[in-house]
Every structure is written in structure tokens, then in C-alpha cells.
Design a protein around this motif. Structure first.
Motif, PDB file in Angstrom:
ATOM      1  N   SER A 125      50.147 -12.229 -10.299  1.00 14.38           N
ATOM      2  CA  SER A 125      49.213 -12.207 -11.224  1.00 14.38           C
ATOM      3  C   SER A 125      49.205 -10.816 -11.642  1.00 14.38           C
ATOM      4  CB  SER A 125      47.805 -12.733 -10.947  1.00 14.38           C
ATOM      5  OG  SER A 125      47.114 -12.952 -12.038  1.00 14.38           O
ATOM      6  N   ASP A 126      48.737 -10.414 -13.147  1.00 15.74           N
ATOM      7  CA  ASP A 126      48.374  -9.138 -13.302  1.00 15.74           C
ATOM      8  C   ASP A 126      49.253  -8.034 -12.991  1.00 15.74           C
ATOM      9  OD1 ASP A 126      45.659 -10.724 -12.832  1.00 15.74           O
ATOM     10  OD2 ASP A 126      45.380  -9.560 -14.376  1.00 15.74           O
ATOM     11  N   ILE A 127      50.409  -8.320 -13.740  1.00 16.63           N
ATOM     12  CA  ILE A 127      51.738  -7.296 -13.673  1.00 16.63           C
ATOM     13  C   ILE A 127      51.348  -6.267 -14.404  1.00 16.63           C
ATOM     14  CG2 ILE A 127      54.072  -7.054 -13.982  1.00 16.63           C
ATOM     15  CD1 ILE A 127      54.436 -10.126 -13.417  1.00 16.63           C
ATOM     16  N   GLY A 158      49.117 -14.688 -15.458  1.00 16.89           N
ATOM     17  CA  GLY A 158      48.743 -13.776 -16.757  1.00 16.89           C
ATOM     18  C   GLY A 158      48.727 -12.684 -16.455  1.00 16.89           C
ATOM     19  N   ASP A 159      48.468 -11.945 -17.824  1.00 15.94           N
ATOM     20  CA  ASP A 159      48.564 -10.391 -17.818  1.00 15.94           C
ATOM     21  C   ASP A 159      49.892  -9.859 -17.358  1.00 15.94           C
ATOM     22  OD1 ASP A 159      45.945 -10.423 -18.926  1.00 15.94           O
ATOM     23  OD2 ASP A 159      44.948  -9.238 -17.383  1.00 15.94           O
ATOM     24  N   LEU A 160      50.807 -10.200 -18.250  1.00 17.39           N
ATOM     25  CA  LEU A 160      52.233  -9.741 -17.770  1.00 17.39           C
ATOM     26  C   LEU A 160      52.379  -8.206 -18.479  1.00 17.39           C
ATOM     27  CD1 LEU A 160      52.468 -12.936 -17.597  1.00 17.39           C
ATOM     28  CD2 LEU A 160      55.039 -12.390 -17.685  1.00 17.39           C
ATOM     29  N   GLY A 175      47.667 -14.360 -19.999  1.00 19.95           N
ATOM     30  CA  GLY A 175      46.452 -13.647 -19.751  1.00 19.95           C
ATOM     31  C   GLY A 175      45.782 -13.283 -20.957  1.00 19.95           C
ATOM     32  N   ASN A 176      44.441 -12.624 -20.885  1.00 19.62           N
ATOM     33  CA  ASN A 176      43.795 -11.929 -22.146  1.00 19.62           C
ATOM     34  C   ASN A 176      44.647 -10.984 -22.575  1.00 19.62           C
ATOM     35  OD1 ASN A 176      42.846 -11.040 -19.610  1.00 19.62           O
ATOM     36  ND2 ASN A 176      41.716  -9.830 -20.969  1.00 19.62           N
ATOM     37  N   HIS A 177      45.062 -10.054 -21.653  1.00 19.40           N
ATOM     38  CA  HIS A 177      46.107  -8.846 -22.396  1.00 19.40           C
ATOM     39  C   HIS A 177      47.129  -9.406 -23.108  1.00 19.40           C
ATOM     40  CE1 HIS A 177      43.720  -5.478 -20.371  1.00 19.40           C
ATOM     41  NE2 HIS A 177      43.330  -6.348 -19.617  1.00 19.40           N
ATOM     42  N   ASP A 178      47.532 -10.325 -22.657  1.00 16.78           N
ATOM     43  CA  ASP A 178      49.074 -10.763 -23.473  1.00 16.78           C
ATOM     44  C   ASP A 178      48.896 -11.374 -24.664  1.00 16.78           C
ATOM     45  OD1 ASP A 178      50.482 -10.597 -20.841  1.00 16.78           O
ATOM     46  OD2 ASP A 178      49.825 -12.321 -20.131  1.00 16.78           O
ATOM     47  N   PHE A 180      45.722 -20.959 -14.049  1.00 16.09           N
ATOM     48  CA  PHE A 180      45.424 -20.485 -15.461  1.00 16.09           C
ATOM     49  C   PHE A 180      44.970 -18.864 -15.029  1.00 16.09           C
ATOM     50  CE2 PHE A 180      41.914 -23.397 -14.354  1.00 16.09           C
ATOM     51  CZ  PHE A 180      40.748 -22.618 -14.227  1.00 16.09           C
ATOM     52  N   HIS A 181      44.671 -18.239 -16.181  1.00 13.00           N
ATOM     53  CA  HIS A 181      44.344 -16.703 -15.891  1.00 13.00           C
ATOM     54  C   HIS A 181      42.899 -16.520 -15.489  1.00 13.00           C
ATOM     55  CE1 HIS A 181      45.093 -12.591 -16.062  1.00 13.00           C
ATOM     56  NE2 HIS A 181      43.832 -12.531 -17.083  1.00 13.00           N
ATOM     57  N   HIS A 182      42.074 -16.895 -16.293  1.00 16.89           N
ATOM     58  CA  HIS A 182      40.648 -16.477 -15.854  1.00 16.89           C
ATOM     59  C   HIS A 182      39.949 -17.194 -14.664  1.00 16.89           C
ATOM     60  CE1 HIS A 182      41.083 -15.492 -20.033  1.00 16.89           C
ATOM     61  NE2 HIS A 182      40.016 -14.231 -19.939  1.00 16.89           N
ATOM     62  N   GLY A 222      43.722 -15.580 -11.625  1.00 18.78           N
ATOM     63  CA  GLY A 222      43.914 -14.143 -11.476  1.00 18.78           C
ATOM     64  C   GLY A 222      42.833 -13.566 -12.137  1.00 18.78           C
ATOM     65  N   HIS A 223      43.371 -12.349 -12.947  1.00 17.01           N
ATOM     66  CA  HIS A 223      42.319 -11.819 -13.969  1.00 17.01           C
ATOM     67  C   HIS A 223      41.389 -10.537 -13.233  1.00 17.01           C
ATOM     68  CE1 HIS A 223      40.197 -10.778 -17.753  1.00 17.01           C
ATOM     69  NE2 HIS A 223      39.054 -11.286 -16.945  1.00 17.01           N
ATOM     70  N   ARG A 224      40.895 -10.970 -12.067  1.00 20.72           N
ATOM     71  CA  ARG A 224      40.005  -9.946 -11.623  1.00 20.72           C
ATOM     72  C   ARG A 224      40.525  -8.855 -10.878  1.00 20.72           C
ATOM     73  NH1 ARG A 224      35.657  -8.954 -14.051  1.00 20.72           N
ATOM     74  NH2 ARG A 224      33.852  -9.486 -12.708  1.00 20.72           N
TER      75      ARG A 224
HETATM   76 FE   LIG Z   1      43.050 -10.623 -17.590  1.00 21.28          FE
END
Ligand SMILES: [Fe+2]
Ligand SMILES: [Fe+2]
Length: 252
Positions: free
Chosen positions: A7-9, A41-43, A71-74, A139-141, A177-179
Motif C-alpha cells: 500500500s501507499d507506494i 491505493g496511493d500509488l 487511494g485518495n492521492h490517486d 479498499f484504501h481508507h 491502507g492509507h494511514r
Molecule cells: Fe491515502
């Protein structure tokens, strides 16, 4: 079945992305001979075209089947239009070997907050109705607060409704992921698992860069957290599905 949960690359040309760590971690994943690599997420960091191109190029260094949610950043800067071009559908049910994996986009354009909404709740229920295999959701969050990740923010706004569906249907495993902190806890009959950050420089305290190895069979799920820098593995969860007993070594 073995899943690498990463996650969160945060592929980025600024300070977020640690390419050296990514390359090291990718080699570690490749040695594991996993059935699938699930990326929660957050690639990217800003959802930019250059970041999507970098993420695509770097992911070519990971062998095996990749299953990816945004993710949110994507979703920043119209990134939500780029994600399907680069990585395919954002909401899906994949039938993979021994499991049905329901992947969901919990993020919204230009917002850090997460939500699933009724459409995605229906997709979860469709995955469950398939009923021929174990259902896993990703999912991401996060759906519950994650310890050691700072003051609570961005939890999915329909966390209560989502938890109700997950717990009521005894979904054994949810991957998130996310955190940027690895975490896992069992609630009722569900193991809620967050992966830390694979290759972002924004790590928290001593958690560093990590990913999870998820081993799933008919009567057991285990989670092992891999510390990329220290090259150390730590099995944190052993969940016996036949008797419901879950050993959580985070709290030994
Ligand atoms: Fe995130
Ligand atoms: Fe992130």
C-alpha cells in the motif's frame, strides 16, 4: 493462497517517493512467490500523469498478478480519470484461485476523506452471494481508527454501515491502507488489516516501510509484517477460522 498486501507506494518526483526502498521491497516481494499482489491505493502522491507513468513503470518490477484499487492521492488533479487508463476498473469482484476479492474505490476526487456508498455496499453483497469461495474485501481508507497513526481523520464516513455489512456477513478478511502504519485486529469474525507504506518517505516513528504477507487457507489466516529496511519478518496474526481463535502478537 499467499497474498502480498502492499500500500501507499506514493510514486512522485518530489520528496514522497523512496525509489531505493521501492526497488528493495519489490525484490523481497518477488522472492515470496505469491499468488497475487493486492495494492490498496496511493500509488501516486498528486495523481499526476508523470506519477502514473512512474508507478506503472515501477510496478513492472513486481512479478505476479497485480490487483489494484485507488487511494485518495490517486484521485487528485483529475487522477481519477487516469487510474482506469493505467490500472483498470476501480470497483470489481475478481475470482482468484480460492477467493473472491471485492475491490472498492473508497476515495473521491480532490478529497482526502473516504466513503463507500450504497453502490459499493451492493457490490460487497454481490461478492458474498457468489458464496462459492471465501470473500475478501479491499479498499484504501480505514474502517476503524488505526492506533499509532495520529489523531483520527479520513475514516470512511459510512464506516458504521460498512462494518455492519462486513460483520453481519462474517467476512473473514478486509485489507486496507492509507494511514502508513501496519495494523490488524479481529472484530467479531472479521480480521481488519491495514498495510503500512511500501515506499513513501512519510513514515511514522519507527514503523518504517513495510508490507504484509497474507496467508489464507480454508481454516486459517495469518498476517506477517515485513520491515523492508531491517529485512525482518514478524508474524503478527494467526486466526484459526475453524474455532475463531485469533492470536494477535501486537498485544503479546
Ligand atoms: Fe491515502
Ligand atoms: Fe498514503
Amino acid at each position: 493462497m499467499k497474498i502480498a498486501h502492499i500500500s501507499d507506494i506514493h510514486c512522485n518526483y518530489g520528496i514522497d517517493f523512496n525509489e531505493k526502498i521501492f526497488d528493495k521491497a519489490a525484490k523481497m516481494v518477488n522472492k515470496l512467490d505469491v499468488d497475487i499482489v493486492f495494492i490498496s491505493g496511493d500509488l501516486t502522491t498528486d495523481g499526476l500523469l508523470s506519477e502514473y507513468e512512474l508507478a506503472q513503470k515501477k510496478l513492472e518490477g513486481i512479478t505476479g498478478k497485480l490487483v489494484i484499487v485507488p487511494g485518495n492521492h490517486d484521485e487528485r488533479n483529475l487522477g481519477f480519470k487516469l487510474f482506469p487508463e493505467f490500472f483498470g476498473e476501480t470497483d470489481f469482484i475478481h475470482s482468484l484461485k480460492d477467493i473472491n476479492l471485492v475491490g472498492l474505490a473508497s476515495s473521491e476526487p480532490d478529497k482526502d476523506d473516504g466513503r463507500l456508498g450504497r453502490g459499493r455496499h451492493k457490490l460487497i453483497e454481490q461478492g458474498i452471494k457468489k458464496n462459492d469461495k471465501m470473500t475478501i474485501i479491499g479498499f484504501h481508507h480505514h474502517v476503524i481508527p488505526v492506533p499509532n497513526s495520529g489523531r483520527e481523520t479520513n475514516i470512511i464516513e459510512d464506516a458504521g454501515e460498512t462494518l455492519e455489512i462486513i460483520l453481519k456477513n462474517e467476512i473473514p478478511l478486509v485489507l486496507m491502507g492509507h494511514r502508513h502504519v501496519p495494523f490488524a485486529v479481529k472484530i467479531h469474525k472479521t480480521l481488519l488489516v491495514n498495510a503500512g507504506t511500501f515506499s513513501c518517505n512519510r513514515t511514522r516513528a519507527h514503523f518504517g516501510n513495510t508490507f504484509n504477507i497474507v496467508d489464507v487457507d480454508d481454516d486459517n489466516i495469518s498476517i506477517t509484517v515485513v520491515d523492508v529496511r531491517k529485512e525482518k519478518q514478524r508474524k503478527t496474526i494467526d486466526y484459526d477460522l475453524s474455532d475463531g481463535c485469533c492470536i494477535n502478537r501486537n498485544y503479546d
